[in-house]
Design a protein around this motif. Sequence first.
Motif, PDB file in Angstrom:
ATOM      1  N   ARG A  48       0.839  -1.207   0.000  1.00 13.80           N
ATOM      2  CA  ARG A  48       0.000   0.000   0.000  1.00 13.80           C
ATOM      3  C   ARG A  48       0.871   1.253   0.000  1.00 13.80           C
ATOM      4  N   LEU A  49       1.852   1.293   0.885  1.00 15.42           N
ATOM      5  CA  LEU A  49       2.718   2.464   0.988  1.00 15.42           C
ATOM      6  C   LEU A  49       3.563   2.652  -0.267  1.00 15.42           C
ATOM      7  N   ARG A  50       3.975   1.544  -0.865  1.00 16.73           N
ATOM      8  CA  ARG A  50       4.753   1.638  -2.102  1.00 16.73           C
ATOM      9  C   ARG A  50       3.931   2.337  -3.182  1.00 16.73           C
ATOM     10  N   ARG A  51       2.673   1.993  -3.292  1.00 13.80           N
ATOM     11  CA  ARG A  51       1.806   2.637  -4.288  1.00 13.80           C
ATOM     12  C   ARG A  51       1.576   4.106  -3.930  1.00 13.80           C
ATOM     13  N   GLU A  52       1.288   4.374  -2.663  1.00 10.85           N
ATOM     14  CA  GLU A  52       0.983   5.743  -2.247  1.00 10.85           C
ATOM     15  C   GLU A  52       2.180   6.672  -2.426  1.00 10.85           C
ATOM     16  N   ARG A  53       3.358   6.156  -2.173  1.00  8.21           N
ATOM     17  CA  ARG A  53       4.572   6.979  -2.259  1.00  8.21           C
ATOM     18  C   ARG A  53       5.199   6.963  -3.650  1.00  8.21           C
ATOM     19  N   ASN A  54       4.668   6.175  -4.558  1.00 10.52           N
ATOM     20  CA  ASN A  54       5.327   5.934  -5.853  1.00 10.52           C
ATOM     21  C   ASN A  54       6.784   5.564  -5.605  1.00 10.52           C
ATOM     22  N   ALA A  55       6.964   4.501  -4.821  1.00  9.99           N
ATOM     23  CA  ALA A  55       8.292   4.092  -4.371  1.00  9.99           C
ATOM     24  C   ALA A  55       8.749   2.828  -5.078  1.00  9.99           C
ATOM     25  N   VAL A  56      10.059   2.680  -5.192  1.00  8.08           N
ATOM     26  CA  VAL A  56      10.676   1.461  -5.682  1.00  8.08           C
ATOM     27  C   VAL A  56      11.575   0.923  -4.569  1.00  8.08           C
ATOM     28  N   ILE A  57      11.596  -0.394  -4.413  1.00  9.07           N
ATOM     29  CA  ILE A  57      12.434  -1.038  -3.408  1.00  9.07           C
ATOM     30  C   ILE A  57      13.542  -1.805  -4.121  1.00  9.07           C
ATOM     31  N   LEU A  58      14.781  -1.403  -3.858  1.00  9.53           N
ATOM     32  CA  LEU A  58      15.946  -2.041  -4.452  1.00  9.53           C
ATOM     33  C   LEU A  58      16.671  -2.829  -3.364  1.00  9.53           C
ATOM     34  N   ALA A  59      16.946  -4.100  -3.623  1.00  5.97           N
ATOM     35  CA  ALA A  59      17.553  -4.962  -2.611  1.00  5.97           C
ATOM     36  C   ALA A  59      18.825  -5.607  -3.129  1.00  5.97           C
ATOM     37  N   HIS A  60      19.844  -5.617  -2.298  1.00  5.55           N
ATOM     38  CA  HIS A  60      21.088  -6.278  -2.652  1.00  5.55           C
ATOM     39  C   HIS A  60      20.954  -7.790  -2.466  1.00  5.55           C
ATOM     40  N   ASN A  61      21.803  -8.520  -3.188  1.00  8.97           N
ATOM     41  CA  ASN A  61      21.790  -9.984  -3.135  1.00  8.97           C
ATOM     42  C   ASN A  61      21.989 -10.552  -1.732  1.00  8.97           C
ATOM     43  N   TYR A  62      22.592  -9.789  -0.834  1.00  9.91           N
ATOM     44  CA  TYR A  62      22.902 -10.297   0.495  1.00  9.91           C
ATOM     45  C   TYR A  62      21.797 -10.022   1.516  1.00  9.91           C
ATOM     46  N   GLN A  63      20.688  -9.468   1.055  1.00  8.81           N
ATOM     47  CA  GLN A  63      19.586  -9.169   1.969  1.00  8.81           C
ATOM     48  C   GLN A  63      18.863 -10.443   2.418  1.00  8.81           C
ATOM     49  N   ARG A  64      18.092 -10.299   3.500  1.00  9.60           N
ATOM     50  CA  ARG A  64      17.278 -11.403   4.003  1.00  9.60           C
ATOM     51  C   ARG A  64      16.347 -11.911   2.890  1.00  9.60           C
ATOM     52  N   PRO A  65      16.027 -13.212   2.886  1.00  9.83           N
ATOM     53  CA  PRO A  65      15.136 -13.747   1.843  1.00  9.83           C
ATOM     54  C   PRO A  65      13.814 -12.998   1.736  1.00  9.83           C
ATOM     55  N   GLU A  66      13.182 -12.688   2.868  1.00 11.52           N
ATOM     56  CA  GLU A  66      11.879 -12.022   2.811  1.00 11.52           C
ATOM     57  C   GLU A  66      11.988 -10.609   2.253  1.00 11.52           C
ATOM     58  N   VAL A  67      13.135  -9.964   2.437  1.00 17.02           N
ATOM     59  CA  VAL A  67      13.347  -8.636   1.868  1.00 17.02           C
ATOM     60  C   VAL A  67      13.553  -8.744   0.360  1.00 17.02           C
ATOM     61  N   GLN A  68      14.325  -9.721  -0.068  1.00 11.79           N
ATOM     62  CA  GLN A  68      14.488  -9.937  -1.507  1.00 11.79           C
ATOM     63  C   GLN A  68      13.146 -10.188  -2.178  1.00 11.79           C
ATOM     64  N   GLN A  69      12.278 -10.904  -1.501  1.00  5.90           N
ATOM     65  CA  GLN A  69      11.002 -11.287  -2.107  1.00  5.90           C
ATOM     66  C   GLN A  69      10.071 -10.109  -2.336  1.00  5.90           C
ATOM     67  N   ILE A  70      10.181  -9.066  -1.513  1.00  3.51           N
ATOM     68  CA  ILE A  70       9.264  -7.927  -1.707  1.00  3.51           C
ATOM     69  C   ILE A  70       9.896  -6.822  -2.556  1.00  3.51           C
ATOM     70  N   ALA A  71      11.156  -6.991  -2.935  1.00  2.58           N
ATOM     71  CA  ALA A  71      11.843  -5.948  -3.700  1.00  2.58           C
ATOM     72  C   ALA A  71      11.365  -5.899  -5.150  1.00  2.58           C
ATOM     73  N   ASP A  72      11.455  -4.719  -5.737  1.00  2.00           N
ATOM     74  CA  ASP A  72      11.170  -4.567  -7.168  1.00  2.00           C
ATOM     75  C   ASP A  72      12.333  -5.066  -8.013  1.00  2.00           C
ATOM     76  N   PHE A  73      13.537  -4.964  -7.447  1.00  2.00           N
ATOM     77  CA  PHE A  73      14.728  -5.430  -8.160  1.00  2.00           C
ATOM     78  C   PHE A  73      15.738  -5.917  -7.142  1.00  2.00           C
ATOM     79  N   VAL A  74      16.331  -7.086  -7.424  1.00  2.00           N
ATOM     80  CA  VAL A  74      17.388  -7.648  -6.586  1.00  2.00           C
ATOM     81  C   VAL A  74      18.626  -7.800  -7.458  1.00  2.00           C
ATOM     82  N   GLY A  75      19.768  -7.347  -6.974  1.00  2.00           N
ATOM     83  CA  GLY A  75      20.963  -7.468  -7.790  1.00  2.00           C
ATOM     84  C   GLY A  75      22.223  -7.078  -7.056  1.00  2.00           C
ATOM     85  N   ASP A  76      23.314  -6.980  -7.828  1.00  2.00           N
ATOM     86  CA  ASP A  76      24.586  -6.552  -7.261  1.00  2.00           C
ATOM     87  C   ASP A  76      24.657  -5.028  -7.291  1.00  2.00           C
TER      88      ASP A  76
END
Length: 325
Positions: free
Chosen positions: A30-58
Amino acid sequence: MSVIPTAPVSQLLQLKPLLDEAEIRRDIERLRRERNAVILAHNYQRPEVQQIADFVGDSLGLARQAACTDADVIVFAGVHFMAETAAILNPDKTVLLPDERAGCSLADTLTAQDVRDWKAAHPDGVVVVYVNTTADVKAEADYCVTSGNAVQIVSALPDHVPVLFAPDKFLAAHVARETGRMLDVWDGACHVHAAIRIEDITAQQEAHPDAELLIHPECGCSTRVLQQVPDLRLYSTEGMVTRARASSASSFIVVTELGMVHRLEREVPGKTFVPVAQTACCNYMKMITLENICESLRDLSGQVTVPEPIRRRALLPIERMIAIG
């Protein structure tokens, strides 16, 4: 008679209900839509954080995503230097680091004054810094690199000029081997990669004799491994994904921070990925959680900014990094 100190009752009580993971995920969406936000996650993040990210990478992939996003808010599920890089590329956007304590032991080994001192001694030299550096260090550099393009960038530099490669000495050793180039090397290292031992690799090879090795060049043990297996290739985290897809092997020993295993399992299904050691864990990376991502989006807390004079000077080496490799 001694008195045992006690915490105030307000500290002992749970003053707000614990949310379950599904509810936190709904709030993030909900907040991602309201804020027009993108979530970028590094490969070393927790699994659950990677799963909600818009992009996971180096680091390189994340920088490229940050450079091209049309979001108003960038939530960086990573560490501080990564959020700084996003802020350098996006001065008009809001960049959030959900836990401001998420630093980097490697970035802490080098200061801008260290680079200035080297440049004073080598006025014709070229400074190449790993992306794992602070914004003020990048502002003193000529090129910024990642493990995925460091060899390519150093190979293109003029042969006759001195080169400072900082701050990771193990990545520098890899670049020197691949390019045949003499480098002035800063004595820095990632505490997680430096702690991975060749004994850890050997133990996993004995347990998984048919597994292929995927070793990151930041690992301190990589030189000893290469002495035993000279034709072994080292891989950036992105290179590990590419190699795992292309290889005929069905199992792999992943010699880097253990969060990479989750990404490999998601993107290369049907194959087995074994972390080299459960202790290969970056506590800084794991500071980012679903809870503080949600709080950061809700409150716009953890904003990361870079002073404009530093931002302008750091932009060129970062743009060179993004353009190559």
